[in-house]
Design a protein around this motif. Sequence first.
Motif, PDB file in Angstrom:
ATOM      1  N   ASP A  24     -79.158   2.862 -25.186  1.00  0.00           N
ATOM      2  CA  ASP A  24     -79.998   3.346 -26.295  1.00  0.00           C
ATOM      3  C   ASP A  24     -80.814   4.565 -25.882  1.00  0.00           C
ATOM      4  OD1 ASP A  24     -79.051   1.443 -27.914  1.00  0.00           O
ATOM      5  OD2 ASP A  24     -80.962   0.417 -28.299  1.00  0.00           O
ATOM      6  N   MET A  25     -81.261   4.533 -24.624  1.00  0.00           N
ATOM      7  CA  MET A  25     -82.078   5.645 -24.126  1.00  0.00           C
ATOM      8  C   MET A  25     -81.196   6.879 -23.927  1.00  0.00           C
ATOM      9  SD  MET A  25     -85.249   5.888 -23.711  1.00  0.00           S
ATOM     10  CE  MET A  25     -85.882   7.555 -23.701  1.00  0.00           C
ATOM     11  N   THR A  26     -79.981   6.660 -23.474  1.00  0.00           N
ATOM     12  CA  THR A  26     -79.027   7.772 -23.314  1.00  0.00           C
ATOM     13  C   THR A  26     -78.780   8.422 -24.672  1.00  0.00           C
ATOM     14  OG1 THR A  26     -77.948   6.683 -21.463  1.00  0.00           O
ATOM     15  CG2 THR A  26     -76.657   8.359 -22.611  1.00  0.00           C
ATOM     16  N   MET A  27     -78.636   7.562 -25.690  1.00  0.00           N
ATOM     17  CA  MET A  27     -78.370   8.069 -27.032  1.00  0.00           C
ATOM     18  C   MET A  27     -79.561   8.893 -27.536  1.00  0.00           C
ATOM     19  SD  MET A  27     -76.183   5.693 -29.526  1.00  0.00           S
ATOM     20  CE  MET A  27     -77.419   4.548 -29.952  1.00  0.00           C
ATOM     21  N   ALA A  28     -80.775   8.355 -27.316  1.00  0.00           N
ATOM     22  CA  ALA A  28     -81.986   9.045 -27.800  1.00  0.00           C
ATOM     23  C   ALA A  28     -82.164  10.382 -27.079  1.00  0.00           C
ATOM     24  CB  ALA A  28     -83.204   8.158 -27.598  1.00  0.00           C
ATOM     25  N   LEU A  29     -81.941  10.405 -25.770  1.00  0.00           N
ATOM     26  CA  LEU A  29     -82.109  11.660 -25.016  1.00  0.00           C
ATOM     27  C   LEU A  29     -81.023  12.669 -25.397  1.00  0.00           C
ATOM     28  CD1 LEU A  29     -83.065  10.251 -21.482  1.00  0.00           C
ATOM     29  CD2 LEU A  29     -84.588  11.382 -23.104  1.00  0.00           C
ATOM     30  N   SER A  30     -79.815  12.172 -25.620  1.00  0.00           N
ATOM     31  CA  SER A  30     -78.721  13.077 -26.010  1.00  0.00           C
ATOM     32  C   SER A  30     -78.985  13.653 -27.393  1.00  0.00           C
ATOM     33  CB  SER A  30     -77.382  12.337 -26.019  1.00  0.00           C
ATOM     34  OG  SER A  30     -77.149  11.785 -24.756  1.00  0.00           O
ATOM     35  N   ARG A  31     -79.505  12.822 -28.291  1.00  0.00           N
ATOM     36  CA  ARG A  31     -79.808  13.272 -29.654  1.00  0.00           C
ATOM     37  C   ARG A  31     -80.841  14.402 -29.629  1.00  0.00           C
ATOM     38  NH1 ARG A  31     -83.104   8.816 -32.092  1.00  0.00           N
ATOM     39  NH2 ARG A  31     -84.679   9.889 -30.893  1.00  0.00           N
ATOM     40  N   ASP A  32     -81.864  14.236 -28.808  1.00  0.00           N
ATOM     41  CA  ASP A  32     -82.995  15.170 -28.884  1.00  0.00           C
ATOM     42  C   ASP A  32     -82.976  16.285 -27.842  1.00  0.00           C
ATOM     43  OD1 ASP A  32     -83.878  13.673 -31.012  1.00  0.00           O
ATOM     44  OD2 ASP A  32     -85.100  12.355 -29.760  1.00  0.00           O
ATOM     45  N   PHE A  33     -82.152  16.143 -26.809  1.00  0.00           N
ATOM     46  CA  PHE A  33     -82.118  17.181 -25.763  1.00  0.00           C
ATOM     47  C   PHE A  33     -80.708  17.697 -25.501  1.00  0.00           C
ATOM     48  CE2 PHE A  33     -85.864  14.617 -25.046  1.00  0.00           C
ATOM     49  CZ  PHE A  33     -86.845  15.561 -24.806  1.00  0.00           C
ATOM     50  N   GLY A  34     -79.721  17.106 -26.128  1.00  0.00           N
ATOM     51  CA  GLY A  34     -78.336  17.540 -25.885  1.00  0.00           C
ATOM     52  C   GLY A  34     -77.624  16.620 -24.922  1.00  0.00           C
ATOM     53  N   SER A  35     -78.304  16.202 -23.847  1.00  0.00           N
ATOM     54  CA  SER A  35     -77.735  15.258 -22.878  1.00  0.00           C
ATOM     55  C   SER A  35     -78.864  14.765 -21.977  1.00  0.00           C
ATOM     56  CB  SER A  35     -76.657  15.925 -22.017  1.00  0.00           C
ATOM     57  OG  SER A  35     -77.261  16.904 -21.178  1.00  0.00           O
ATOM     58  N   VAL A  36     -78.576  13.699 -21.241  1.00  0.00           N
ATOM     59  CA  VAL A  36     -79.580  13.179 -20.301  1.00  0.00           C
ATOM     60  C   VAL A  36     -79.886  14.243 -19.250  1.00  0.00           C
ATOM     61  CG1 VAL A  36     -80.030  11.443 -18.523  1.00  0.00           C
ATOM     62  CG2 VAL A  36     -78.912  10.779 -20.669  1.00  0.00           C
ATOM     63  N   ASN A  37     -78.857  14.935 -18.794  1.00  0.00           N
ATOM     64  CA  ASN A  37     -79.074  15.957 -17.757  1.00  0.00           C
ATOM     65  C   ASN A  37     -79.958  17.094 -18.249  1.00  0.00           C
ATOM     66  OD1 ASN A  37     -77.784  14.699 -15.702  1.00  0.00           O
ATOM     67  ND2 ASN A  37     -75.794  15.698 -16.063  1.00  0.00           N
ATOM     68  N   ARG A  38     -79.733  17.490 -19.492  1.00  0.00           N
ATOM     69  CA  ARG A  38     -80.583  18.564 -20.041  1.00  0.00           C
ATOM     70  C   ARG A  38     -82.022  18.091 -20.175  1.00  0.00           C
ATOM     71  NH1 ARG A  38     -78.490  22.114 -24.859  1.00  0.00           N
ATOM     72  NH2 ARG A  38     -80.516  22.966 -24.345  1.00  0.00           N
ATOM     73  N   TRP A  39     -82.212  16.822 -20.580  1.00  0.00           N
ATOM     74  CA  TRP A  39     -83.578  16.285 -20.630  1.00  0.00           C
ATOM     75  C   TRP A  39     -84.192  16.319 -19.225  1.00  0.00           C
ATOM     76  CZ3 TRP A  39     -85.203  12.261 -17.591  1.00  0.00           C
ATOM     77  CH2 TRP A  39     -86.585  12.016 -17.687  1.00  0.00           C
ATOM     78  N   ARG A  40     -83.397  15.835 -18.250  1.00  0.00           N
ATOM     79  CA  ARG A  40     -83.886  15.725 -16.878  1.00  0.00           C
ATOM     80  C   ARG A  40     -84.287  17.102 -16.333  1.00  0.00           C
ATOM     81  NH1 ARG A  40     -82.460  11.432 -13.481  1.00  0.00           N
ATOM     82  NH2 ARG A  40     -80.751  10.953 -14.867  1.00  0.00           N
ATOM     83  N   ASP A  41     -83.425  18.098 -16.577  1.00  0.00           N
ATOM     84  CA  ASP A  41     -83.716  19.457 -16.076  1.00  0.00           C
ATOM     85  C   ASP A  41     -85.021  19.983 -16.666  1.00  0.00           C
ATOM     86  OD1 ASP A  41     -81.433  19.380 -14.630  1.00  0.00           O
ATOM     87  OD2 ASP A  41     -80.253  20.668 -15.978  1.00  0.00           O
ATOM     88  N   GLU A  42     -85.208  19.726 -17.965  1.00  0.00           N
ATOM     89  CA  GLU A  42     -86.434  20.239 -18.597  1.00  0.00           C
ATOM     90  C   GLU A  42     -87.665  19.510 -18.073  1.00  0.00           C
ATOM     91  OE1 GLU A  42     -86.772  21.449 -22.931  1.00  0.00           O
ATOM     92  OE2 GLU A  42     -88.128  19.736 -22.920  1.00  0.00           O
TER      93      GLU A  42
END
Length: 321
Positions: A92-110
């Motif tokens: 669910d968290m992967t889905m939420a981060l992908s929805r709002d940041f494009g991907s988990v990695n993009r969230w992580r980088d930011e």
Amino acid sequence: MKYMIAPLFVRPWTLNGISPHLIESHYEINYGGTVNRLNAIVEQLDGLDRSTTSPDVIHRLKRDEFSALNSILLHELYFSSIGGDGRAVPPDMTMALSRDFGSVNRWRDEFIGLAASLAATGGAGWVLLTFVPRDGRLINHVATDDRHTIAGGIPVLAIDMYEHAYHLDFGANCTAYIAAFMRNIDWEAVEQRTQNAAKVTPPPKLVQPEFADMPSVSVEDVQEMLKSGTRVQIIDARPRHYITKATEIMDGAVWRDPERIDDWAADLSKDDPVITFCVYGFHIGCQTAMALRDRGFDAKYMAGGHYGWKAKNGAIRLLET
Ligand SMILES: [Fe+2]
């Protein structure tokens, strides 16, 4: 009210590369110290004679109360942000981060980039992942002091970037501290908080029950239509008494008196949609659209009206009188 110490959420001995000594010091001295300071502030406020106390004194105490309370809340979030393995982001968290940041990695980088930028500029504060119920989405942001949180937002993950959060273990090596934080994130807890936050009802939007069935378009929709060259007839239906004093009108619109629809409705084409609006988007624009629909036009009203258009930097031209 008396603020209580929350028990430490994280089990310090389970952390990977962050010592129990650092957590104990952080919890006892910084978090505990702030809870005690907040209670002292509240006690002071409660004991004030409001009729004789200078507003400056109350202002300062209320500001300190706000700052201390937020510091406590953010520290409690910080201590419940770590204690996991950091790598396995639940579905669910992967889905939420992908929805709002494009991907988990993009969230992580930011997120890492924001924390590093605080350190690189010699700053301190927090980097937070916050759910905003108004928009139903997550956002990363920096808080350069304890009072910088998003109004109405619910923070779900926090890294403390004050020196006291890392200096004992990492010295000035913020990069190592950020990496250690990331590999200890308790994703199960973050996901639980995000799921809870998503259940929070967003603030109520403007509702006009009398026009509930009337189709509307947003200012942004109209801007997009004009940009794409969509054929549309835009009617500024601000009342005559208002327009006689107005100096500007939406570029692309023509003014028509809403009280004399029968005089001008026949000039409109039934092949192209009609958009009407008034000053703020409450009544006249809706009533005009309704009257045009009754006459067989594909009419909608623009929510927000003239000022909504201006607030979105919509193009304006001078109104010739
Ligand atoms: Fe802290």
